[in-house]
Design an enzyme around this catalytic site. Structure first.
Site, PDB file in Angstrom:
ATOM      1  CB  CYS A  44      -0.742   0.080   1.275  1.00 45.51           C
ATOM      2  SG  CYS A  44      -1.990  -1.471   1.253  1.00 45.51           S
ATOM      3  CB  THR A  45       3.990   2.189   1.870  1.00 44.15           C
ATOM      4  OG1 THR A  45       3.203   1.981   3.041  1.00 44.15           O
ATOM      5  CG2 THR A  45       4.896   3.151   1.800  1.00 44.15           C
TER       6      THR A  45
END
Length: 149
Positions: A44-45
């Site tokens: 997600c990062t």
């Protein structure tokens, strides 16, 4: 799950700053809504930072971005502040937006089945009609997938 040709669902959600974001205020410009499983996790990062790094290019092409996950406002705030996102991330703890888009689904990981957010990106035109669904998101190169449209 929403598909190409579907109308942007009506929704409202709270962003990382505790401010209300309403779908009706997002019409008139191309819109990218990306759903991610959990803030501050590696995939997600990578995805959100790739969009951040290419934000000016996306903006120049007329896109506005909105991230959504089931994380709390506090967690979204920490995620957004740490990585300096120039776009809103919505805290959809009650899964209202997540379910309207159809991304809360049965997932399998290491032989275990569970319900969770399927990483998916929806692109809408200025009138709020879905023009593309990206369900095989390349987290480290997501902006190019959007710009290929």
């Amino acid at each position: 799950m929403l598909k190409v040709g579907d109308q942007l669902p009506q929704f409202e959600g709270v962003n990382q700053n505790g401010e209300m974001v309403k779908s009706e205020n997002l019409l008139g410009r191309k819109l990218v809504v990306f759903f991610y499983p959990k803030a501050s996790t590696p995939g997600c990062t990578a995805e959100a930072c790739n969009l951040r790094d290419n934000y000016s290019l996306l903006k120049d092409k007329g896109y506005q971005l909105l991230g959504v996950s089931a994380d709390s406002v506090k967690r979204q705030k920490a995620f957004s502040d740490k990585y300096e996102f120039p776009f809103d991330v919505i805290a959809d703890e009650n899964h209202d937006i997540i379910e309207k888009f159809g991304v809360w689904q049965l997932k399998k990981f290491m032989g275990r089945e569970f319900m969770g957010i399927v990483r998916t990106t929806f692109i809408f035109d200025e009138q709020g009609i879905c023009s593309q669904v990206i369900d095989k998101v390349k987290t480290k190169d997501h902006a190019s997938q959007i710009l290929e449209q």
